[in-house]
Scaffold this active site. Sequence first.
Site, PDB file in Angstrom:
ATOM      1  N   GLN A   1     -29.114   0.668 -47.320  1.00  0.00           N
ATOM      2  CA  GLN A   1     -28.691   0.714 -46.199  1.00  0.00           C
ATOM      3  C   GLN A   1     -27.268   0.001 -46.217  1.00  0.00           C
ATOM      4  O   GLN A   1     -26.244   0.473 -45.633  1.00  0.00           O
ATOM      5  CB  GLN A   1     -29.358  -0.105 -45.103  1.00  0.00           C
ATOM      6  CG  GLN A   1     -29.050  -0.198 -43.687  1.00  0.00           C
ATOM      7  CD  GLN A   1     -28.949   1.096 -43.109  1.00  0.00           C
ATOM      8  OE1 GLN A   1     -30.181   1.812 -43.234  1.00  0.00           O
ATOM      9  NE2 GLN A   1     -27.988   1.574 -42.398  1.00  0.00           N
TER      10      GLN A   1
ATOM     11  N   HIS B   1     -32.025  -4.801 -48.005  1.00  0.00           N
ATOM     12  CA  HIS B   1     -32.050  -3.487 -47.794  1.00  0.00           C
ATOM     13  C   HIS B   1     -30.908  -2.842 -48.478  1.00  0.00           C
ATOM     14  O   HIS B   1     -29.799  -2.272 -47.605  1.00  0.00           O
ATOM     15  CB  HIS B   1     -32.173  -3.058 -46.360  1.00  0.00           C
ATOM     16  CG  HIS B   1     -32.692  -1.645 -46.105  1.00  0.00           C
ATOM     17  ND1 HIS B   1     -32.857  -0.708 -47.172  1.00  0.00           N
ATOM     18  CD2 HIS B   1     -32.860  -0.908 -44.950  1.00  0.00           C
ATOM     19  CE1 HIS B   1     -33.192   0.650 -46.749  1.00  0.00           C
ATOM     20  NE2 HIS B   1     -33.098   0.318 -45.298  1.00  0.00           N
TER      21      HIS B   1
ATOM     22  N   ASP C   1     -29.753  -5.226 -35.593  1.00  0.00           N
ATOM     23  CA  ASP C   1     -30.984  -4.550 -35.870  1.00  0.00           C
ATOM     24  C   ASP C   1     -32.107  -5.009 -35.099  1.00  0.00           C
ATOM     25  O   ASP C   1     -32.107  -6.134 -34.356  1.00  0.00           O
ATOM     26  CB  ASP C   1     -31.421  -5.037 -37.541  1.00  0.00           C
ATOM     27  CG  ASP C   1     -32.441  -4.355 -38.073  1.00  0.00           C
ATOM     28  OD1 ASP C   1     -32.835  -3.253 -37.470  1.00  0.00           O
ATOM     29  OD2 ASP C   1     -32.708  -4.477 -39.177  1.00  0.00           O
TER      30      ASP C   1
ATOM     31  N   ARG D   1     -40.296   0.894 -51.448  1.00  0.00           N
ATOM     32  CA  ARG D   1     -40.286   0.216 -50.187  1.00  0.00           C
ATOM     33  C   ARG D   1     -41.395  -0.572 -50.234  1.00  0.00           C
ATOM     34  O   ARG D   1     -42.684  -0.109 -50.141  1.00  0.00           O
ATOM     35  CB  ARG D   1     -40.204   1.184 -49.111  1.00  0.00           C
ATOM     36  CG  ARG D   1     -40.188   0.534 -47.717  1.00  0.00           C
ATOM     37  CD  ARG D   1     -39.986   1.299 -46.567  1.00  0.00           C
ATOM     38  NE  ARG D   1     -38.337   1.462 -46.389  1.00  0.00           N
ATOM     39  CZ  ARG D   1     -37.658   1.591 -45.490  1.00  0.00           C
ATOM     40  NH1 ARG D   1     -38.370   2.158 -44.387  1.00  0.00           N
ATOM     41  NH2 ARG D   1     -36.315   1.969 -45.323  1.00  0.00           N
TER      42      ARG D   1
ATOM     43  N   CYS E   1     -28.543  -0.008 -38.130  1.00  0.00           N
ATOM     44  CA  CYS E   1     -29.136   0.778 -39.332  1.00  0.00           C
ATOM     45  C   CYS E   1     -30.146   1.876 -38.956  1.00  0.00           C
ATOM     46  O   CYS E   1     -30.566   2.917 -39.607  1.00  0.00           O
ATOM     47  CB  CYS E   1     -29.748  -0.124 -39.991  1.00  0.00           C
ATOM     48  SG  CYS E   1     -31.327  -1.263 -39.396  1.00  0.00           S
TER      49      CYS E   1
ATOM     50  N   ARG F   1     -26.415   7.918 -45.258  1.00  0.00           N
ATOM     51  CA  ARG F   1     -27.615   7.784 -46.044  1.00  0.00           C
ATOM     52  C   ARG F   1     -27.728   8.725 -47.217  1.00  0.00           C
ATOM     53  O   ARG F   1     -28.151   8.585 -48.322  1.00  0.00           O
ATOM     54  CB  ARG F   1     -28.676   7.416 -45.242  1.00  0.00           C
ATOM     55  CG  ARG F   1     -28.544   6.258 -44.592  1.00  0.00           C
ATOM     56  CD  ARG F   1     -28.716   4.697 -45.066  1.00  0.00           C
ATOM     57  NE  ARG F   1     -29.814   4.768 -46.077  1.00  0.00           N
ATOM     58  CZ  ARG F   1     -30.853   4.105 -45.776  1.00  0.00           C
ATOM     59  NH1 ARG F   1     -31.259   3.526 -44.698  1.00  0.00           N
ATOM     60  NH2 ARG F   1     -31.920   4.199 -46.970  1.00  0.00           N
TER      61      ARG F   1
END
Length: 317
Positions: free
Chosen positions: A134, A131, A227, A104, A268, A297
């Site tokens: 996700q 991402h 988001d 990340r 998310c 996830r």
Amino acid sequence: MVKHLLKVTDLTLSELWKVLKLTREIKASRKLGLALFPYLRGKRIALIFEKPSTRTRVSLAVAISDLGGYSLELEATKLQLSRGESLEDTVKVLSNYVDAIVARVRSHDTLNLMAKYAKVPVVNALSDLVHPLQAISDMYTIWEVFGRLRGINLAFVGDGGDNVCHSLLLSSSMLGVNFRIACPKEYRPKKSILREALSNAEESGAEILVTEDPYEAVKGADIIYTDVFVSMGFEEEKEERLKVFLPKYRVSKLLLESTGRRTLFMHCLPARRGEEVTSDIIDDTRISLIFQQAENRLYSAGAVLSILVGGGTSGIG
Ligand code: CP
Ligand code: NVA
């Protein structure tokens, strides 16, 4: 050849479907209490974090362990990188210790450099640009809920240049999900991402639309997704962003009820309740998929790594 996953479009459509099917298989096995096939047996995977994370960090570590592998969580601040060692040297060294590097990062360029020097797969666990973990997981959730992906109407309301929005755009365009974005003109998706999505959409038949009008974007939507307005790394822009986004781009009951059909809500997480979405929506378990998304996830993380690192493939389909 080493296969990296920096953007969802690094996967072919058939690899993406393999991941979705393996996610379903892993979830079903776990729910039935069956032993999971050890797709990652003996695999050592480095997880590097330059930014905070709850879901990505924990789902990856647990999935790796569940599938027989071993993860090492490495805060970037504790590596010699933070004292000036080059990324090139770091990645070359790590390539001899581990079977994959999941990272990340603040800047997507860091991932491009890692991929250039790594002898093992590099997997993006979020960058300023995209991402993919996700969005892949969210495509699984939509498939799970609706039983199909092609022709589903997904509307994203908020920051069109957001990493999650970019990845949803790319994955929708591959899978035939119609994707509409409502965003201020200053926060449109990056041109290169939009171009790539429009080109994929010619193949898949997905309809892509970018508008400034949230009501236009959500017309006929099966799902409204949002988001945060201020992503990690953009904190200095908070005041100016909130001025542009609020109140027009907040997901409210009024917006949700204007779609003309039953519409579900996705995010998310982490969310800022009351900012990009009102609490009554995010907490309404009849329409809000947020915790199902977060749970998935775990299974999708395992599936992605199994395919990229463990040579895994779904027995189904
Ligand atoms: N959605 C997501 O990636 O959450 P984290 O930042 O907690 O990993
Ligand atoms: N766009 C958000 C996503 C967090 C998972 C961020 O980058 O902060």
